[in-house]
Design an enzyme around this catalytic site. Structure first.
Site, PDB file in Angstrom:
ATOM      1  N   ASP A  12      44.063  45.098  39.194  1.00 33.37           N
ATOM      2  CA  ASP A  12      44.010  43.778  38.590  1.00 33.37           C
ATOM      3  C   ASP A  12      42.876  43.807  37.562  1.00 33.37           C
ATOM      4  OD1 ASP A  12      44.538  40.973  38.258  1.00 33.37           O
ATOM      5  OD2 ASP A  12      42.764  40.576  39.465  1.00 33.37           O
ATOM      6  N   ASP A  14      41.051  40.558  35.790  1.00 33.32           N
ATOM      7  CA  ASP A  14      40.025  39.523  35.892  1.00 33.32           C
ATOM      8  C   ASP A  14      39.448  39.487  37.301  1.00 33.32           C
ATOM      9  OD1 ASP A  14      40.488  38.540  33.194  1.00 33.32           O
ATOM     10  OD2 ASP A  14      42.349  37.693  33.962  1.00 33.32           O
ATOM     11  N   GLY A  56      44.839  34.523  40.519  1.00 40.23           N
ATOM     12  CA  GLY A  56      45.811  35.611  40.497  1.00 40.23           C
ATOM     13  C   GLY A  56      47.224  35.219  40.123  1.00 40.23           C
ATOM     14  N   SER A 133      47.576  37.620  33.506  1.00 41.97           N
ATOM     15  CA  SER A 133      47.087  37.012  32.268  1.00 41.97           C
ATOM     16  C   SER A 133      47.876  37.479  31.047  1.00 41.97           C
ATOM     17  CB  SER A 133      45.609  37.346  32.077  1.00 41.97           C
ATOM     18  OG  SER A 133      45.145  36.866  30.831  1.00 41.97           O
ATOM     19  N   ASN A 135      46.393  37.233  28.279  1.00 41.72           N
ATOM     20  CA  ASN A 135      45.282  37.655  27.426  1.00 41.72           C
ATOM     21  C   ASN A 135      44.712  39.001  27.854  1.00 41.72           C
ATOM     22  OD1 ASN A 135      45.224  35.174  25.893  1.00 41.72           O
ATOM     23  ND2 ASN A 135      44.327  34.202  27.693  1.00 41.72           N
ATOM     24  N   ASP A 191      41.225  41.317  43.587  1.00 42.38           N
ATOM     25  CA  ASP A 191      40.203  40.393  44.088  1.00 42.38           C
ATOM     26  C   ASP A 191      40.794  39.063  44.520  1.00 42.38           C
ATOM     27  OD1 ASP A 191      38.984  38.290  41.535  1.00 42.38           O
ATOM     28  OD2 ASP A 191      40.718  39.589  41.332  1.00 42.38           O
TER      29      ASP A 191
END
Length: 237
Positions: A12, A14, A56, A133, A135, A191
């Site tokens: 992952d 972020d 998430g 995301s 982004n 996370d």
């Protein structure tokens, strides 16, 4: 852990590789606080909502989940809706506008993430980013991490390929197939509770919960095989 047992690492972004989970958390807080105040929605939005309903998940799924927690229904609208509070997509786009403003200040990768990526690069272990995301590529570029990954499966790819977002395992499974690695030979590093649940549902070889705030107990309950607070805990001296 014995990395020789695995043939790929699916990260992952972020909160695992970069502290941009905090950026998203602040952006969601600003978005929902304004929405709730404008519409008289109770109880107020708080950090617990972020970890339970947002963290998430794809952007518009997160909007739906938070609204559903307050028995609020908005029209869906379309992805082209301008930022606002009239539709699900408008709320999600308001959050994204906050994120882009916050990202303009710059992004630094977690040092423990860089250390683990260095170790995996030395072992020539293929790595992919699997993020909800849209982004993700901009964040990777800003953090100077893009060249570290053979593959990026982000919100744009998920929409194009019609992949269900986390907690469904489809984005992780897509990444494993694209790398040509069986799921049971992949390590998932997450996370978020929803991301850990996605890894657990997909039959991956190891699901690592990275506790950057969600809580070790919550990550284990979602299916993490092991929980660490630093990614360097996953490598030897």
């Amino acid at each position: 852990m014995d990395w020789d047992r695995y043939d790929a690492a699916l990260f992952d972004l972020d909160g695992v590789l970069t502290p941009t989970a905090l950026v998203h958390m602040r952006a969601w807080d600003a978005t929902f606080t304004a929405l709730f105040r404008a519409r008289g929605i109770e109880p107020p939005y708080g950090d617990d909502d972020y970890f339970r309903f947002v963290d998430g998940r794809p952007r518009y799924d997160a909007v739906r989940a938070v609204l559903a927690s307050r028995d609020v229904v908005l029209p869906e609208g379309s992805p082209q809706d301008p930022p606002g509070d009239g539709t699900v997509h408008a709320v999600g786009n308001a959050k994204n506008a906050h994120v882009l403003r916050l990202l303009a200040a710059g992004v630094e990768a977690y040092p423990d993430a860089v250390a683990l990526l260095d170790r995996l690069a030395a072992a020539d272990l293929p790595c992919a980013v699997v993020s909800s995301s849209r982004n993700a590529r901009a964040v990777l570029d800003a953090a100077r991490l893009t060249d570290r990954f053979r593959l990026v499966v982000d919100g744009v790819v998920a929409a194009r390929e019609r992949l269900a977002g986390k907690p469904a395992p489809e984005t992780f499974a897509y990444a494993a197939r694209a790398l040509g690695v069986p799921a049971d030979r992949c390590v998932v590093l997450e996370d978020a509770v929803s991301g850990v649940a996605a890894g657990a549902a997909g039959g991956f070889g190891l699901v690592v919960g990275v506790d950057r705030g969600a809580g070790a107990d919550a990550l284990r309950a979602a299916g993490a095989d092991v929980v660490v607070t630093r990614l360097t805990d996953l490598v030897g001296p």
